[in-house]
Design a protein around this motif. Structure first.
Motif, short mmCIF file in Angstrom:
data_model
loop_
_atom_site.label_atom_id
_atom_site.label_comp_id
_atom_site.label_asym_id
_atom_site.label_seq_id
_atom_site.Cartn_x
_atom_site.Cartn_y
_atom_site.Cartn_z
N LEU A 221 43.14 50.28 48.31
CA LEU A 221 43.14 50.58 46.88
C LEU A 221 44.55 50.82 46.37
N GLU A 222 45.37 51.52 47.17
CA GLU A 222 46.76 51.77 46.76
C GLU A 222 47.54 50.46 46.67
N ASP A 223 47.28 49.55 47.60
CA ASP A 223 47.96 48.26 47.61
C ASP A 223 47.61 47.44 46.36
N VAL A 224 46.31 47.38 46.06
CA VAL A 224 45.86 46.63 44.88
C VAL A 224 46.40 47.26 43.60
N SER A 225 46.39 48.60 43.54
CA SER A 225 46.88 49.29 42.35
C SER A 225 48.37 49.07 42.15
N ALA A 226 49.11 49.03 43.25
CA ALA A 226 50.56 48.83 43.16
C ALA A 226 50.89 47.44 42.61
N ARG A 227 50.03 46.46 42.88
CA ARG A 227 50.28 45.10 42.40
C ARG A 227 49.79 44.89 40.98
N SER A 228 49.07 45.88 40.42
CA SER A 228 48.53 45.75 39.07
C SER A 228 49.64 45.92 38.04
N LYS A 229 49.78 44.97 37.14
CA LYS A 229 50.79 45.02 36.09
C LYS A 229 50.24 45.51 34.76
N ARG A 230 48.94 45.33 34.56
CA ARG A 230 48.33 45.73 33.29
C ARG A 230 47.29 46.84 33.46
N GLY A 231 47.22 47.41 34.65
CA GLY A 231 46.35 48.56 34.85
C GLY A 231 45.00 48.25 35.45
N LEU B 107 42.43 46.55 38.30
CA LEU B 107 42.49 46.16 39.72
C LEU B 107 42.46 44.65 39.86
N LEU B 108 41.61 43.99 39.08
CA LEU B 108 41.48 42.54 39.14
C LEU B 108 42.08 41.94 37.88
N GLU B 109 43.20 41.28 38.01
CA GLU B 109 43.88 40.72 36.84
C GLU B 109 43.77 39.21 36.83
N MET B 110 42.53 38.74 36.85
CA MET B 110 42.24 37.32 36.66
C MET B 110 40.89 37.21 35.97
N ASN B 111 40.68 36.12 35.25
CA ASN B 111 39.42 35.99 34.52
C ASN B 111 38.28 35.65 35.47
N ARG B 112 37.07 35.68 34.93
CA ARG B 112 35.87 35.50 35.74
C ARG B 112 35.85 34.16 36.47
N ASP B 113 36.19 33.08 35.76
CA ASP B 113 36.15 31.75 36.37
C ASP B 113 37.12 31.62 37.53
N LEU C 164 34.02 45.54 39.21
CA LEU C 164 35.35 45.20 39.71
C LEU C 164 36.22 44.65 38.58
N MET C 165 35.62 43.86 37.71
CA MET C 165 36.38 43.19 36.66
C MET C 165 36.84 44.13 35.55
N ILE C 166 36.24 45.32 35.46
CA ILE C 166 36.67 46.27 34.43
C ILE C 166 37.33 47.51 35.02
N CYS C 167 37.37 47.61 36.34
CA CYS C 167 37.92 48.80 36.99
C CYS C 167 39.43 48.91 36.74
N ARG C 168 39.86 50.10 36.37
CA ARG C 168 41.28 50.36 36.13
C ARG C 168 41.77 51.37 37.17
N LYS C 169 43.05 51.29 37.47
CA LYS C 169 43.57 52.12 38.56
C LYS C 169 43.54 53.61 38.24
N GLU C 170 43.54 53.97 36.93
CA GLU C 170 43.47 55.40 36.60
C GLU C 170 42.08 55.97 36.84
N MET C 171 41.08 55.11 37.10
CA MET C 171 39.73 55.59 37.42
C MET C 171 39.62 56.10 38.85
N ILE C 172 40.62 55.80 39.67
CA ILE C 172 40.56 56.15 41.10
C ILE C 172 41.08 57.56 41.33
N ASP C 173 40.26 58.40 41.90
CA ASP C 173 40.66 59.76 42.27
C ASP C 173 40.81 59.79 43.79
N TYR C 174 42.04 59.68 44.26
CA TYR C 174 42.28 59.59 45.71
C TYR C 174 41.97 60.90 46.42
N ASP C 175 42.17 62.04 45.74
CA ASP C 175 41.91 63.34 46.38
C ASP C 175 40.42 63.52 46.66
#
Length: 379
Positions: free
Chosen positions: A273-283, A285-291, A233-244
């Motif tokens: 997934l679309e909702d989370v991707s739309a809120r992503s500013k840097r690409g 899915l999870l834009e916060m550090n581990r802690d 989850l911490m390394i997943c990027r929105k371009e990895m998602i194939d919705y089709d």
């Protein structure tokens, strides 16, 4: 005195009062590398000294056997002799544990994942007290005492045994040893709490919270309905998602099969997934550090009245839900991206309610039941 830098006349002091330069440079004595030996003056001549061998005493402690030769007229000649004494060249060199570890590290270990290489390097450091010992001189009691002294939990001990087993495998291939001693090492008992899956009621609370505007809960839903690991989850990027194709490609970590097998997801997870991707500013899915993620995770569970389970429980929830929905075990293995079906079985946690429902679903009468024979033969 005259400053060595600004050339001004200054009072005697360690530092110049004009420019601050240190007046006497303190040079550290040169150190000779390991295995180069040393020398010292004795009377009018110099004596060379070097380590001839390492050995284990009756208590299993490492000891050093040094060798000496005197009569050298200069320090240089004594040091040169200590660095390469002819006596050592004439004798058989010891087959040290370090020698075989270096081969193991550069061979087998170099093909492993970076995380596994790090684990084995840490394990080797716990063996280093025995590194210069001739592997033929080691006994099982020495290995066991070293393991017991260094670790008291299962997984670090298992890594130590794995590394030493690799070392012995190479030594056996050379005919240096005949018994693989690490196989007889006893590891600490594995005391690990079983990871529990989320219940249906808890999953329902996740959905209700998400539909009520709790955006963080989306990450729990994504992990539950894809089998995604927290690290993935911490390394997943929105371009990895194939919705089709309803799959996530290139997000696997740790094992080869997880890296090459896409994650699949159900149709109803697409809006999440679309909702989370739309809120992503840097690409990502999870834009916060581990802690911050783990702190928010536990705070969210407390707020929703859900048991304080770890994020990894989402992955166990995936496997458990699939088996209860009637999916075949080989299919679940593929969804979980496991290499062995026995691994998949450890992720399935049906409770007593599920067992009761299954037993009640059995037919009261078995149709086409084979008739018992009276000839005394049983299958």
């Amino acid at each position: 005195m005259i400053c060595r830098k600004c050339k001004q006349t200054v009072p005697d002091a360690p530092y110049c009062c004009q420019c601050g330069t240190q007046q006497e440079i303190q040079r550290k004595p040169k150190r000779r590398g390991n295995g180069q030996g040393t020398a010292y003056k004795r009377g009018k001549t110099y004596t060379a000294s070097w380590v001839e061998a390492y050995y284990l005493d009756e208590r299993g402690k490492r000891r050093v056997k040094r060798h000496y030769k005197g009569g050298f007229r200069s320090l240089t000649s004594a040091l040169a002799y200590a660095a390469n004494p002819p006596e050592c060249a004439e004798k058989n060199q010891p087959e040290t544990v370090r020698k075989y570890y270096n081969t193991y590290k550069n061979g087998h270990c170099s093909k492993l994942s970076s995380s596994k290489q790090t684990s084995y390097e840490i394990a080797w450091k716990r063996w280093e007290d025995l590194a210069e010992i001739d592997i033929r001189d080691l006994r099982i009691t020495t290995l066991q005492n070293q393991l017991d002294d260094k670790v008291d939990t299962y997984y670090p001990a298992r890594d130590m045994r794995t590394v030493m087993s690799g070392i012995y495998k190479l030594a056996m291939a050379d005919g240096i040893v005949t018994v693989k001693l690490p196989e007889f090492l006893e590891l600490p008992k594995l005391e690990e709490g079983e990871v529990e899956p989320f219940t249906d009621d808890e999953i329902k609370k996740f959905w209700e919270a998400y539909e009520g505007g709790n955006q963080f809960v989306a990450y729990a839903l994504i992990m539950i309905y894809t089998g995604m690991m927290p690290g993935e989850l911490m390394i997943c990027r929105k371009e990895m998602i194939d919705y089709d194709k309803r799959q996530i490609v290139g997000d696997g970590i740790k094992t080869g099969i997880r890296k090459k097998t896409p994650m699949v997801f159900p149709d109803y997870l697409v809006p999440v997934l679309e909702d989370v991707s739309a809120r992503s500013k840097r690409g990502k899915l999870l834009e916060m550090n581990r802690d911050n993620f783990y702190a928010t995770w536990h705070a969210t569970l407390r707020e929703l009245g859900i048991r304080p389970l770890k994020p990894y429980s989402c992955r166990h929830t995936t496997a458990t839900a699939l088996i209860l929905s009637g999916a075949a075990l080989p299919i679940i293995k593929n969804i979980m991206r496991h290499s062995k079906i026995t691994t998949t079985e450890r992720y399935i946690h049906p409770d007593v309610t599920d067992a009761r429902a299954a037993i009640n679903a059995m037919p009261k009468e078995q149709k086409n039941r084979p008739e018992s024979s009276d000839d005394g033969n049983y299958c």
